[in-house]
Design an enzyme around this catalytic site. Structure first.
Site, PDB file in Angstrom:
ATOM      1  N   ILE A  89     -38.550 -29.765  15.229  1.00  0.00           N
ATOM      2  CA  ILE A  89     -38.942 -30.979  15.935  1.00  0.00           C
ATOM      3  C   ILE A  89     -40.436 -30.932  16.215  1.00  0.00           C
ATOM      4  O   ILE A  89     -40.937 -29.941  16.758  1.00  0.00           O
ATOM      5  CB  ILE A  89     -38.198 -31.102  17.281  1.00  0.00           C
ATOM      6  N   CYS A  90     -41.125 -32.002  15.842  1.00  0.00           N
ATOM      7  CA  CYS A  90     -42.563 -32.061  16.116  1.00  0.00           C
ATOM      8  C   CYS A  90     -42.755 -32.752  17.466  1.00  0.00           C
ATOM      9  O   CYS A  90     -42.753 -33.976  17.563  1.00  0.00           O
ATOM     10  CB  CYS A  90     -43.260 -32.847  15.002  1.00  0.00           C
ATOM     11  N   LEU A  91     -42.807 -31.930  18.539  1.00  0.00           N
ATOM     12  CA  LEU A  91     -42.943 -32.480  19.889  1.00  0.00           C
ATOM     13  C   LEU A  91     -43.784 -31.478  20.685  1.00  0.00           C
ATOM     14  O   LEU A  91     -43.390 -30.326  20.836  1.00  0.00           O
ATOM     15  CB  LEU A  91     -41.544 -32.650  20.515  1.00  0.00           C
TER      16      LEU A  91
END
Lengths: 151, 266
Positions: A89-91
């Protein structure tokens, strides 16, 4: 363990079911001391993910919460421009913008809001390349570029 | 000869301390025992051996050795502390509490305040034990009293000693009284302003950042080292130099725990 109390509290809060759309997966309910939790999140009403259920895996390092947990989707990750097909997840809050004041439920709510604000179900543009390079690595070892926080 | 015995005892005591530091409890106990055999008037091998028993969870031995320690030195802070812990663990809460209070008084007379934190925690533990036991009694007593008073009212009514109106009136009164008692027995929520946002627990050394957020000092400093100089909650810049002790939260925590001993968890 120094943070045992905190882990237990977070566990109780999640098990109590007080966070809407977020609950602990059944195989996680036995022990708060477990270093790996599976949390299920359900897409919110009137969003592209309404009714879909996803599984997140949390892995707590020794230094949690001073250090971020490793968080990724397992089984079938949602189709989303910031979520790779290998579950990563790109967070930013999961990586360099982590803060020890964040919690498992705060992370889940951030991920849910990331899903809710999505307007088109598609994979990240660099999905194939990224998944090829990082398939077996921890998402925490990726040096992330956070493109667009609004999606 | 007596002098030589004392030197020998001292040698064994030091060996015992070294063993204890290395976590070799059995060796430490043996060395302290030899020191005690040679010189029973020295308080230190007694309290040190009691500490070994404490590590092993052998509370009867903790009590025995700390009593001997107090025979050797009746002002021993450590002796009172260990005896108090032992008594509380063995179920003699009241007597344990008295020893711990004495330990606290003795400690506070000394400049370096030995065992201050340990005594503090042990005191809360003792109070918690006592509170839980008394609460159980209160629960039982209330239930019993409620049942028997209602039975008596009904009996009087059956025998026409009181009118139906009066019986109903009394039942109502008793209901509201017992409900009030039940309400009082309920445990208050722990206010989250007494909890550190990193540990989610009560704070021993609360400090406030210049953003006004309160944290446990040790964990906040660890956060600065790990993640950088910012307030974990507001994410604004702050660092170790900005921190000020939050004495009000410390007082409020003590006050809360004094009134709600069940909330203590350590």
């Amino acid at each position: 363990m120094k943070f045992q109390k905190r882990i237990e509290k977070e566990f109780e809060a999640l098990r109590g079911g007080t966070v809407p759309h977020v609950k602990l997966d059944n195989d996680t309910t036995s022990h708060a001391q477990q270093r790996i939790w599976t949390v299920t999140i359900e897409g919110a009403e009137s969003t592209l993910y309404e009714g879909e259920v996803f599984k997140l895996r949390f892995r707590f390092p020794d230094k949690y919460p001073l250090e971020s947990p490793e968080v990724m989707f397992v089984e079938k990750p949602p189709v989303h421009p910031h979520i790779y097909t290998n579950g990563h997840i790109c967070l930013s809050i999961l990586y360099e913008a982590w803060s020890p004041a964040l919690t498992v439920s705060a992370v889940c709510l951030s991920i849910l809001s990331m899903l809710s604000s999505c307007t088109k179900k598609e994979h990240p543009p660099d999905n194939d390349k990224y998944v090829l390079q990082s398939s077996t690595q921890s998402p925490k070892s990726t040096s992330w570029m956070f493109h667009d926080d609004r999606v | 000869m007596a002098m030589k015995g004392r030197d020998e005892a001292e040698r064994f005591r030091v060996l015992g301390n070294e063993a204890y530091k290395d976590g070799r409890l059995e060796d430490a106990i043996n060395f302290y025992t030899r020191a005690i055999t040679l010189d029973a008037d020295d308080v230190r091998p007694w309290t040190n051996r009691a500490l070994c028993w404490l590590q092993k969870g052998d509370w009867e031995q903790v009590i025995a050795d700390s009593r001997q320690a107090l025979n050797a030195d009746e002002e021993s802070v450590k002796g009172h502390y260990l005896l108090g812990r032992g008594l509380v663990e063995m179920g003699d809460d009241e007597e344990g509490l008295r020893k711990l209070v004495k330990a606290k008084t003795l400690s506070s007379c000394k400049k370096e305040r030995p065992y201050e934190m340990e005594i503090h925690k042990a005191l809360y533990r003792a109070k918690k034990h006592i509170w839980l036991r008394e609460d159980k009694e209160r629960e039982k007593n209330t239930a019993e009293a409620r049942q028997s008073i209602f039975a008596m009212i009904s009996r009087l009514e059956e025998l026409s000693q009181v009118s139906k109106e009066e019986a109903d009136h009394r039942r109502k009164q008793m209901d509201s009284l017992f409900n009030w008692v039940e309400e009082k027995r309920k445990r208050a929520d722990i206010p989250d302003y007494l909890h550190c946002r990193i540990t989610m627990d009560f704070m021993e050394d609360p400090v406030v950042t210049k953003q006004g957020i309160t944290y446990e000092r040790e964990q906040l400093l660890a956060h600065f080292r790990q993640n950088g100089d910012y307030d974990p909650y507001t994410r604004e810049r702050t660092n170790a130099k900005d921190l000020v002790p939050n004495l009000a939260v410390k007082r409020a925590t003590e006050h809360f725990l004094d009134n709600n001993p069940w909330a203590f968890d350590c």
